[in-house]
Design a protein around this motif. Structure first.
Motif, PDB file in Angstrom:
ATOM      1  N   ARG A 136      86.324  15.390  84.535  1.00  0.00           N
ATOM      2  CA  ARG A 136      86.240  14.875  83.168  1.00  0.00           C
ATOM      3  C   ARG A 136      87.645  14.579  82.639  1.00  0.00           C
ATOM      4  O   ARG A 136      88.553  15.399  82.802  1.00  0.00           O
ATOM      5  CB  ARG A 136      85.552  15.891  82.264  1.00  0.00           C
ATOM      6  CG  ARG A 136      85.361  15.429  80.822  1.00  0.00           C
ATOM      7  CD  ARG A 136      84.834  16.567  79.981  1.00  0.00           C
ATOM      8  NE  ARG A 136      83.481  16.937  80.361  1.00  0.00           N
ATOM      9  CZ  ARG A 136      82.382  16.475  79.775  1.00  0.00           C
ATOM     10  NH1 ARG A 136      82.494  15.608  78.767  1.00  0.00           N
ATOM     11  NH2 ARG A 136      81.197  16.873  80.171  1.00  0.00           N
ATOM     12  N   ASP A 137      87.823  13.426  82.030  1.00  0.00           N
ATOM     13  CA  ASP A 137      89.122  13.025  81.485  1.00  0.00           C
ATOM     14  C   ASP A 137      89.254  13.574  80.067  1.00  0.00           C
ATOM     15  O   ASP A 137      88.603  13.082  79.140  1.00  0.00           O
ATOM     16  CB  ASP A 137      89.240  11.503  81.487  1.00  0.00           C
ATOM     17  CG  ASP A 137      90.650  11.021  81.199  1.00  0.00           C
ATOM     18  OD1 ASP A 137      91.410  11.793  80.586  1.00  0.00           O
ATOM     19  OD2 ASP A 137      90.985   9.889  81.578  1.00  0.00           O
ATOM     20  N   ASP A 141      89.567   9.839  73.782  1.00  0.00           N
ATOM     21  CA  ASP A 141      89.122  10.083  72.407  1.00  0.00           C
ATOM     22  C   ASP A 141      88.575   8.782  71.840  1.00  0.00           C
ATOM     23  O   ASP A 141      88.468   7.777  72.554  1.00  0.00           O
ATOM     24  CB  ASP A 141      90.245  10.650  71.536  1.00  0.00           C
ATOM     25  CG  ASP A 141      91.471   9.733  71.499  1.00  0.00           C
ATOM     26  OD1 ASP A 141      91.324   8.501  71.705  1.00  0.00           O
ATOM     27  OD2 ASP A 141      92.579  10.246  71.264  1.00  0.00           O
ATOM     28  N   ARG A 142      88.221   8.768  70.566  1.00  0.00           N
ATOM     29  CA  ARG A 142      87.588   7.599  69.973  1.00  0.00           C
ATOM     30  C   ARG A 142      88.533   6.408  69.864  1.00  0.00           C
ATOM     31  O   ARG A 142      88.085   5.283  69.652  1.00  0.00           O
ATOM     32  CB  ARG A 142      87.008   7.949  68.600  1.00  0.00           C
ATOM     33  CG  ARG A 142      85.836   8.937  68.649  1.00  0.00           C
ATOM     34  CD  ARG A 142      84.716   8.409  69.538  1.00  0.00           C
ATOM     35  NE  ARG A 142      83.639   9.366  69.741  1.00  0.00           N
ATOM     36  CZ  ARG A 142      82.525   9.402  69.014  1.00  0.00           C
ATOM     37  NH1 ARG A 142      82.352   8.530  68.040  1.00  0.00           N
ATOM     38  NH2 ARG A 142      81.591  10.284  69.287  1.00  0.00           N
ATOM     39  N   ALA A 189      77.486   9.505  74.717  1.00  0.00           N
ATOM     40  CA  ALA A 189      76.906   9.773  76.034  1.00  0.00           C
ATOM     41  C   ALA A 189      77.987  10.205  77.019  1.00  0.00           C
ATOM     42  O   ALA A 189      77.760  11.108  77.840  1.00  0.00           O
ATOM     43  CB  ALA A 189      76.179   8.532  76.548  1.00  0.00           C
ATOM     44  N   TYR A 190      79.175   9.576  76.944  1.00  0.00           N
ATOM     45  CA  TYR A 190      80.256   9.965  77.854  1.00  0.00           C
ATOM     46  C   TYR A 190      80.737  11.386  77.543  1.00  0.00           C
ATOM     47  O   TYR A 190      80.984  12.181  78.450  1.00  0.00           O
ATOM     48  CB  TYR A 190      81.414   8.986  77.759  1.00  0.00           C
ATOM     49  CG  TYR A 190      82.600   9.405  78.603  1.00  0.00           C
ATOM     50  CD1 TYR A 190      82.563   9.295  79.983  1.00  0.00           C
ATOM     51  CD2 TYR A 190      83.734   9.967  78.012  1.00  0.00           C
ATOM     52  CE1 TYR A 190      83.630   9.713  80.769  1.00  0.00           C
ATOM     53  CE2 TYR A 190      84.800  10.384  78.783  1.00  0.00           C
ATOM     54  CZ  TYR A 190      84.738  10.254  80.158  1.00  0.00           C
ATOM     55  OH  TYR A 190      85.794  10.672  80.928  1.00  0.00           O
ATOM     56  N   GLU A 191      80.864  11.704  76.257  1.00  0.00           N
ATOM     57  CA  GLU A 191      81.272  13.065  75.887  1.00  0.00           C
ATOM     58  C   GLU A 191      80.266  14.093  76.392  1.00  0.00           C
ATOM     59  O   GLU A 191      80.639  15.184  76.832  1.00  0.00           O
ATOM     60  CB  GLU A 191      81.407  13.153  74.365  1.00  0.00           C
ATOM     61  CG  GLU A 191      82.614  12.392  73.809  1.00  0.00           C
ATOM     62  CD  GLU A 191      82.613  12.392  72.291  1.00  0.00           C
ATOM     63  OE1 GLU A 191      81.715  13.032  71.699  1.00  0.00           O
ATOM     64  OE2 GLU A 191      83.492  11.737  71.705  1.00  0.00           O
ATOM     65  N   ARG A 192      79.012  13.732  76.359  1.00  0.00           N
ATOM     66  CA  ARG A 192      77.960  14.652  76.781  1.00  0.00           C
ATOM     67  C   ARG A 192      77.893  14.785  78.303  1.00  0.00           C
ATOM     68  O   ARG A 192      77.723  15.879  78.842  1.00  0.00           O
ATOM     69  CB  ARG A 192      76.618  14.156  76.241  1.00  0.00           C
ATOM     70  CG  ARG A 192      75.437  15.048  76.539  1.00  0.00           C
ATOM     71  CD  ARG A 192      74.191  14.539  75.841  1.00  0.00           C
ATOM     72  NE  ARG A 192      73.783  13.211  76.290  1.00  0.00           N
ATOM     73  CZ  ARG A 192      73.878  12.110  75.564  1.00  0.00           C
ATOM     74  NH1 ARG A 192      74.375  12.152  74.344  1.00  0.00           N
ATOM     75  NH2 ARG A 192      73.475  10.955  76.041  1.00  0.00           N
ATOM     76  N   ALA A 200      75.689   5.796  81.491  1.00  0.00           N
ATOM     77  CA  ALA A 200      74.898   4.571  81.574  1.00  0.00           C
ATOM     78  C   ALA A 200      73.442   4.880  81.901  1.00  0.00           C
ATOM     79  O   ALA A 200      72.520   4.286  81.329  1.00  0.00           O
ATOM     80  CB  ALA A 200      75.499   3.635  82.619  1.00  0.00           C
ATOM     81  N   ARG A 201      73.216   5.837  82.812  1.00  0.00           N
ATOM     82  CA  ARG A 201      71.850   6.225  83.154  1.00  0.00           C
ATOM     83  C   ARG A 201      71.146   6.863  81.961  1.00  0.00           C
ATOM     84  O   ARG A 201      69.965   6.608  81.699  1.00  0.00           O
ATOM     85  CB  ARG A 201      71.856   7.190  84.328  1.00  0.00           C
ATOM     86  CG  ARG A 201      72.280   6.553  85.648  1.00  0.00           C
ATOM     87  CD  ARG A 201      72.491   7.596  86.724  1.00  0.00           C
ATOM     88  NE  ARG A 201      72.950   7.003  87.973  1.00  0.00           N
ATOM     89  CZ  ARG A 201      73.522   7.676  88.960  1.00  0.00           C
ATOM     90  NH1 ARG A 201      73.710   8.994  88.828  1.00  0.00           N
ATOM     91  NH2 ARG A 201      73.911   7.058  90.053  1.00  0.00           N
TER      92      ARG A 201
END
Length: 466
Positions: A136-137, A141-142, A189-192, A200-201
């Motif tokens: 995980r990177d 951030d936003r 979704a990426y944070e999760r 994407a899935r």
């Protein structure tokens, strides 16, 4: 003394119409002001070959369910239609290929699938398939851009061959200019998930992918504007079209009393100008900045009589990679292949295609062209995208319209209006009806709550004074 809250809504696009409805449902006395002679903003239809055609927004993303909820409340659920399952394509300098199904913003959910391998090549597909194994990177951030994140985790081929065409087609913005603050579903979704492929899935499975699962209304999205306007009339909202608001303190017609609160559903450049005219301290920037009015995009629709299009050679349409030689358009939608109801409205031999021009940072290639020149360019582009040489005498009708698209505000330069003023629109809540509709409802509810709190405090103060 009446305690009914009065609200002025400035802007009669979808955001303004939805906000006005929400305010009226909440018991407010609402007046709506729209500069144009028609309501709806970029949701607009025009006649083409004897039948209406969407010349603005043609569909809505089903993610989140907010648009469907509104449609159900307006009793339009029976009018919802789904696109034909033909898939879409991407056109590049090298070749034209079907886009991989599923995913989000071009990020493939199955990078080793046949469709992904055809677009990315074996090496590009393998590079992307390894992404879930990367750590995980923690630096993301936003403010991180889509281009930076995709390049780091999935590689240049995914960025250039899939993500870039989709970002330019959906947002009219290069991925280098799209921060995650504007892509909330993907960012969450990426944070999760900690992986873009898994994100994407996840979005695919929840029908949340931007540019993914879509629907429309039978006959065109203009039906949503008609239904909203009728509901506003039923709710007693006063609608003023052809009314340009130049200053927040002077727009009440016929000497009416100023509204208690104001909701601005206008583009960012207009909103900042209105707030500055009302209160120089309300804009919220430490330093003034030059604001562009937005990205200009031109839509050209062609009605074409050519039986070779019966086979839908590019499915429901195609996105064009930047720099593709000989094609100025950024996207094409084969309307009568994508929507069965649009096909049924016309002679079966007539096909309708829509082409879009104009990317962020550049004017549409058609903007200085005469109608005849623009339609000829569109015919040539359609021929190259569809892989079918369309004859000039096959064009039965044509239409064009230039739109100015707003962009979501920079999270690092927020706009903080004074109390009693709410904000709504795509630059506030994100691109597309799936973002605009819930954002407008949320803004209206927050404004009502604030106004009610102020009113309660005023009543308590009067009671104490007596």
């Amino acid at each position: 003394m009446s305690t009914r809250i009065t609200v002025a809504v400035v802007g009669g696009g979808i955001a303004g119409l939805v906000a006005a409805r929400e305010l009226a449902l909440g018991g407010a006395e609402v007046s709506l002001y729209e500069r144009a002679s028609e309501l709806g903003g970029r949701v607009r239809s025009t006649a083409l070959a004897g039948a209406p055609i969407d010349i603005g927004a043609e569909a809505f993303a089903t993610r989140g369910g907010a648009v469907m909820q509104l449609i159900e409340e307006l009793r339009l659920a029976s009018e919802v239609v789904r696109p034909e399952p033909l898939g879409s394509w991407v056109v590049t300098e090298e070749r034209s290929l079907p886009l991989p199904p599923g995913g989000a913003l071009g990020i493939p959910s199955a990078p080793l699938g046949r469709a992904s391998r055809r677009v990315l090549g074996t090496w590009g597909a393998l590079r992307a398939a390894l992404e879930p194994l990367l750590p995980r990177d923690r630096t993301v951030d936003r403010a991180t851009t889509l281009a930076d994140l995709v390049r780091r985790r999935l590689g240049e081929r995914v960025l250039d061959r899939l993500v870039r065409p989709v970002a330019l087609g959906v947002y009219s913005t290069a991925p280098e200019e799209l921060s995650l603050s504007r892509l909330r579903d993907l960012a969450e979704a990426y944070e999760r998930e900690g992986s873009l492929i898994r994100a994407a899935r996840s979005l695919r499975d929840s029908s949340s992918a931007a540019g993914g699962a879509v629907a429309a209304l039978r006959g065109g999205m203009a039906g949503l504007v008609t239904a909203l306007a009728a509901d506003l009339e039923r709710l007693g909202v006063s609608i003023h079209t052809g009314h340009s608001v130049e200053h927040l303190g002077t727009f009440a017609p016929d000497g009416a009393e100023p509204a208690d609160t104001i909701l601005l559903a206008t583009p960012e450049v207009t909103t900042r100008a209105l707030l500055a005219s009302s209160d120089a301290d309300s804009v919220g920037d430490d330093q003034p900045r030059e604001l562009q009015p937005g990205t200009r995009v031109e839509v050209i629709a062609l009605a074409i009589e050519d039986s070779r299009l019966d086979a839908a050679p590019r499915g429901t349409g195609a996105l064009v990679a930047p720099g593709t030689p000989g094609i100025a358009a950024k996207a094409l939608t084969h309307v009568t292949a994508k929507w069965a109801d649009r096909r049924a409205m016309r002679d079966s031999s007539v096909h309708v295609v829509r082409l879009s021009y104009g990317r962020a940072g550049s004017e549409p290639e058609t903007v200085a062209l005469s109608d005849a020149e623009a339609y000829e360019l569109a015919r040539q582009d359609a021929s190259r995208i569809l892989g079918v040489e369309l004859r000039a005498d096959a064009i039965r009708d044509a239409a064009r319209k230039i739109w100015v698209t707003s962009t979501a505000t920079d999270a690092n330069q927020p706009l903080t209006p004074q109390p009693g003023i709410g904000l709504a629109g795509d630059w506030v809540h994100g691109t597309g009806l799936a973002s605009v509709v819930p954002g407008a409802r949320q803004a209206a509810r927050a404004l009502l709550a604030e106004a009610q709190h102020t009113l309660n405090e005023s009543d308590e103060s009067q009671v104490r004074s007596t």
